[in-house]
Design a protein around this motif. Structure first.
Motif, PDB file in Angstrom:
ATOM      1  N   HIS A   1     -41.311  13.434  13.285  1.00 15.72           N
ATOM      2  CA  HIS A   1     -40.264  14.389  13.654  1.00 15.72           C
ATOM      3  C   HIS A   1     -39.658  14.042  15.007  1.00 15.72           C
ATOM      4  O   HIS A   1     -38.473  14.320  15.249  1.00 15.72           O
ATOM      5  N   GLN A   2     -40.432  13.437  15.880  1.00 10.60           N
ATOM      6  CA  GLN A   2     -39.928  13.084  17.210  1.00 10.60           C
ATOM      7  C   GLN A   2     -38.797  12.066  17.141  1.00 10.60           C
ATOM      8  O   GLN A   2     -37.733  12.276  17.739  1.00 10.60           O
ATOM      9  N   PRO A   3     -38.959  10.929  16.416  1.00 13.44           N
ATOM     10  CA  PRO A   3     -37.819  10.005  16.325  1.00 13.44           C
ATOM     11  C   PRO A   3     -36.616  10.598  15.591  1.00 13.44           C
ATOM     12  O   PRO A   3     -35.484  10.188  15.832  1.00 13.44           O
ATOM     13  N   MET A   4     -36.857  11.569  14.673  1.00 14.42           N
ATOM     14  CA  MET A   4     -35.712  12.256  14.071  1.00 14.42           C
ATOM     15  C   MET A   4     -34.843  12.877  15.158  1.00 14.42           C
ATOM     16  O   MET A   4     -33.611  12.740  15.162  1.00 14.42           O
ATOM     17  N   MET A   5     -35.502  13.573  16.093  1.00 12.30           N
ATOM     18  CA  MET A   5     -34.760  14.245  17.161  1.00 12.30           C
ATOM     19  C   MET A   5     -34.188  13.240  18.154  1.00 12.30           C
ATOM     20  O   MET A   5     -33.076  13.414  18.667  1.00 12.30           O
ATOM     21  N   ASP A   6     -34.948  12.181  18.441  1.00 15.82           N
ATOM     22  CA  ASP A   6     -34.447  11.158  19.367  1.00 15.82           C
ATOM     23  C   ASP A   6     -33.167  10.520  18.823  1.00 15.82           C
ATOM     24  O   ASP A   6     -32.178  10.363  19.557  1.00 15.82           O
ATOM     25  N   ASN A   7     -33.188  10.135  17.536  1.00 18.75           N
ATOM     26  CA  ASN A   7     -32.020   9.480  16.939  1.00 18.75           C
ATOM     27  C   ASN A   7     -30.813  10.414  16.884  1.00 18.75           C
ATOM     28  O   ASN A   7     -29.669   9.954  16.908  1.00 18.75           O
ATOM     29  N   ALA A   8     -31.098  11.726  16.785  1.00 22.41           N
ATOM     30  CA  ALA A   8     -30.004  12.695  16.717  1.00 22.41           C
ATOM     31  C   ALA A   8     -29.494  13.097  18.092  1.00 22.41           C
ATOM     32  O   ALA A   8     -28.550  13.885  18.199  1.00 22.41           O
ATOM     33  N   GLY A   9     -30.121  12.570  19.167  1.00 25.62           N
ATOM     34  CA  GLY A   9     -29.669  12.893  20.517  1.00 25.62           C
ATOM     35  C   GLY A   9     -29.988  14.312  20.941  1.00 25.62           C
ATOM     36  O   GLY A   9     -29.265  14.890  21.764  1.00 25.62           O
ATOM     37  N   VAL A  10     -31.085  14.882  20.412  1.00 27.22           N
ATOM     38  CA  VAL A  10     -31.462  16.253  20.766  1.00 27.22           C
ATOM     39  C   VAL A  10     -31.924  16.282  22.212  1.00 27.22           C
ATOM     40  O   VAL A  10     -32.673  15.405  22.664  1.00 27.22           O
ATOM     41  N   HIS A  11     -31.508  17.300  22.954  1.00 30.11           N
ATOM     42  CA  HIS A  11     -31.855  17.415  24.372  1.00 30.11           C
ATOM     43  C   HIS A  11     -33.369  17.528  24.544  1.00 30.11           C
ATOM     44  O   HIS A  11     -34.069  18.175  23.757  1.00 30.11           O
ATOM     45  N   TYR A  12     -33.871  16.905  25.616  1.00 27.28           N
ATOM     46  CA  TYR A  12     -35.308  16.824  25.859  1.00 27.28           C
ATOM     47  C   TYR A  12     -35.968  18.200  25.930  1.00 27.28           C
ATOM     48  O   TYR A  12     -37.061  18.413  25.391  1.00 27.28           O
ATOM     49  N   VAL A  13     -35.311  19.156  26.568  1.00 26.99           N
ATOM     50  CA  VAL A  13     -35.936  20.465  26.756  1.00 26.99           C
ATOM     51  C   VAL A  13     -36.111  21.185  25.417  1.00 26.99           C
ATOM     52  O   VAL A  13     -37.103  21.885  25.204  1.00 26.99           O
ATOM     53  N   LEU A  14     -35.203  20.975  24.468  1.00 25.96           N
ATOM     54  CA  LEU A  14     -35.339  21.575  23.149  1.00 25.96           C
ATOM     55  C   LEU A  14     -36.398  20.841  22.335  1.00 25.96           C
ATOM     56  O   LEU A  14     -37.144  21.454  21.569  1.00 25.96           O
ATOM     57  N   GLN A  15     -36.484  19.521  22.498  1.00 21.41           N
ATOM     58  CA  GLN A  15     -37.546  18.763  21.839  1.00 21.41           C
ATOM     59  C   GLN A  15     -38.915  19.282  22.271  1.00 21.41           C
ATOM     60  O   GLN A  15     -39.813  19.491  21.437  1.00 21.41           O
ATOM     61  N   ALA A  16     -39.092  19.472  23.587  1.00 19.17           N
ATOM     62  CA  ALA A  16     -40.372  19.925  24.101  1.00 19.17           C
ATOM     63  C   ALA A  16     -40.725  21.310  23.551  1.00 19.17           C
ATOM     64  O   ALA A  16     -41.877  21.567  23.167  1.00 19.17           O
ATOM     65  N   GLU A  17     -39.747  22.209  23.509  1.00 20.74           N
ATOM     66  CA  GLU A  17     -40.007  23.552  22.969  1.00 20.74           C
ATOM     67  C   GLU A  17     -40.420  23.464  21.513  1.00 20.74           C
ATOM     68  O   GLU A  17     -41.384  24.118  21.080  1.00 20.74           O
ATOM     69  N   ARG A  18     -39.717  22.662  20.731  1.00 21.23           N
ATOM     70  CA  ARG A  18     -39.976  22.569  19.295  1.00 21.23           C
ATOM     71  C   ARG A  18     -41.362  21.994  19.012  1.00 21.23           C
ATOM     72  O   ARG A  18     -42.060  22.420  18.089  1.00 21.23           O
ATOM     73  N   MET A  19     -41.786  21.018  19.804  1.00 17.28           N
ATOM     74  CA  MET A  19     -43.085  20.371  19.599  1.00 17.28           C
ATOM     75  C   MET A  19     -44.231  21.142  20.247  1.00 17.28           C
ATOM     76  O   MET A  19     -45.400  20.794  20.060  1.00 17.28           O
ATOM     77  N   GLY A  20     -43.914  22.164  21.039  1.00 14.10           N
ATOM     78  CA  GLY A  20     -44.966  22.924  21.699  1.00 14.10           C
ATOM     79  C   GLY A  20     -45.506  22.250  22.935  1.00 14.10           C
ATOM     80  O   GLY A  20     -46.652  22.467  23.321  1.00 14.10           O
ATOM     81  N   HIS A  21     -44.663  21.427  23.582  1.00 12.21           N
ATOM     82  CA  HIS A  21     -45.074  20.738  24.798  1.00 12.21           C
ATOM     83  C   HIS A  21     -44.501  21.453  26.020  1.00 12.21           C
ATOM     84  O   HIS A  21     -43.489  22.152  25.927  1.00 12.21           O
ATOM     85  N   GLU A  22     -45.137  21.238  27.143  1.00 17.13           N
ATOM     86  CA  GLU A  22     -44.682  21.850  28.393  1.00 17.13           C
ATOM     87  C   GLU A  22     -43.851  20.851  29.183  1.00 17.13           C
ATOM     88  O   GLU A  22     -44.261  19.696  29.366  1.00 17.13           O
ATOM     89  N   VAL A  23     -42.675  21.266  29.637  1.00 18.03           N
ATOM     90  CA  VAL A  23     -41.833  20.404  30.471  1.00 18.03           C
ATOM     91  C   VAL A  23     -42.333  20.511  31.904  1.00 18.03           C
ATOM     92  O   VAL A  23     -42.329  21.600  32.492  1.00 18.03           O
TER      93      VAL A  23
END
Length: 448
Positions: A371-393
């Motif tokens: 799912h991470q490269p899906m978001m990377d390839n789509a240019g999803v903003h880092y802060v939204l990626q972190a929220e979606r994956m349950g990671h802390e920025v």
């Protein structure tokens, strides 16, 4: 007398372990490494003595009769155990790994192995979900695997998902169900990562097709006491990770049933009479080049395949039955009663094929990695990626950065586009599927 001279490792464990406030699964792992690996070797050692010969811990790790990963975890547990003995009983941690020590090549190999994760592309994830549903005979497995691939949810979070946390356009990850010693306990997600997950339209549609059910658990306290969940087995029980892997996930990903006890690894054979990707039949042993193949007998008999011993498939009820002398199928028990056989000639042999590997070595967690490269390839903003994956920025960026609605809309549109591209690629392989929900989704592509 200096108290550090009389405290043994066993005595320190008896002080340290009861004071821990960790997840039940983490405590269970610690208990295993301590009781099975650490105390048998170092239980009688005084803590102070370990400072004098740290190389003994290095030798112990290398000589453990387990995999390299398990040995590393055992030493990491030992390191954590001794860390809390500083400074009262130790002046330094003799189990801690020294940076810059050891062979550079070996360290780089270990780092590469840790970084090498199997993950699935959108098409591979769709084919994997289809295969899991074919093996189980349930559309819910297609939906569960697709949800894992397009949300990045952890396995325990999938098991803990209930209909009350699903609404159009969004899922809420609020609980997890973790398996421990054959039981399931309900707790908050890892590291307290309660979060919303934006859901594209196709996922809303898939989740609406699954009927929630109540599990049969009777636990108390933190153990699951029974509740409504979206993803349960056909018998109303929670999926056990190892059992699901052996029966469904590994055969779907590898094209082989893994070795299980005395049963050897076997290829996944499928009936391709109705086209791609075929319907799985009970497993047979693998054929060996140059060795005459002898079909299995008794349990595990493939009942849809002619055996060449006076049996054939009935063209009426599709079961393998005895033949008359004139090669017609005799009367027999069929679906829902007695089948006369109709005096018809037996049906033809089932055309069989083997599934090729999809993503060898992938695990359910590998769908999260994909799912991470899906978001990377789509240019999803880092802060939204972190929220979606349950990671802390970390740092100030995590304090002041927040996902915007524009970010969420762009993410949902990108995931919807990837799903539709995967469906179109699947339709080019074959426009029909034995999985009902996928067959319905492919209908617009058949019309085209």
């Amino acid at each position: 007398m200096d108290p550090r001279t009389s405290m043994t490792v066993t005595e320190w464990v008896n002080v340290w372990f009861p004071s821990l406030d960790l997840e039940l699964s983490t405590l269970d792992n610690y208990r295993y490494y301590i009781e099975v690996h650490i105390l048998p070797r170092f239980g009688d050692w005084e803590l102070r003595a370990l400072e004098q010969v740290p190389e003994e811990i290095v030798k112990w790790e290398r000589q453990l009769p387990v995999s390299r990963g398990t040995a590393r975890e055992a030493r990491s547990t030992f390191t954590n155990l001794l860390n809390d003995a500083i400074p009262r009983y130790l002046s330094l941690n003799p189990a801690a790994r020294r940076r810059g020590k050891g062979r550079k090549g070996q360290r780089r190999i270990e780092e590469a192995e840790r970084n090498e994760k199997s993950w699935a592309s959108p098409l591979q994830a769709l084919l994997l979900a289809e295969r899991c549903a074919l093996l189980s005979g349930r559309d819910a497995d297609f939906v569960m695997m697709s949800t894992a691939a397009y949300t990045g949810m952890r396995w325990s979070e999938l098991l803990g998902l209930s209909s009350s946390h699903i609404r159009p356009g969004q899922l809420k990850v609020a609980w997890k169900l973790y398996e421990l010693n054959g039981r399931f306990y309900r707790g908050r997600p890892k590291d307290g990562s309660i979060r919303p997950i934006d859901s594209p339209p196709f996922l809303d549609d898939l989740l609406s097709r699954v009927k929630p059910a109540r599990c049969h658990c009777k636990g108390t306290g933190t153990w699951c006491s029974g509740g409504e969940y979206l993803f349960l087995g056909s018998d109303g029980s929670h999926f056990r990770r190892s059992n699901y892997a052996v029966r469904l996930f590994r055969p779907a990903a590898d094209g082989w049933y893994p070795k299980n006890g005395k049963r050897p690894a076997m290829p996944v054979l499928v009936d391709v009479g109705d086209g791609f990707p075929g319907t799985p039949v009970p497993p047979w042993p693998a054929a060996e080049p140059g060795v005459r193949f002898t079909p299995p007998t008794g349990r595990g008999h493939v009942r849809l395949v002619t055996m060449g011993d006076g049996r054939a498939r009935c063209a009426v009820c599709q079961r393998t039955q005895l033949l008359r002398v004139d090669d017609t199928v005799i009367a027999h028990d069929g679906h829902g009663g007695r089948c006369a056989g109709g005096g018809q000639q037996p049906g033809e042999d089932v055309p069989l094929a083997c599934w090729a590997p999809l993503v060898t070595g992938i695990t359910p967690h590998g769908l999260r990695h994909g799912h991470q490269p899906m978001m990377d390839n789509a240019g999803v903003h880092y802060v939204l990626q972190a929220e979606r994956m349950g990671h802390e920025v970390p740092g100030m960026r995590g304090t002041y950065a927040h996902p915007t609605q524009e970010m969420r809309d762009a993410l949902v549109a990108a995931l919807q586009r990837l799903w539709e591209q995967a469906l179109a690629a699947r339709a080019r392989l074959a426009s029909r599927s034995p999985v009902r929900v996928l067959d319905e989704l492919l209908e617009p592509y058949r019309e085209r």
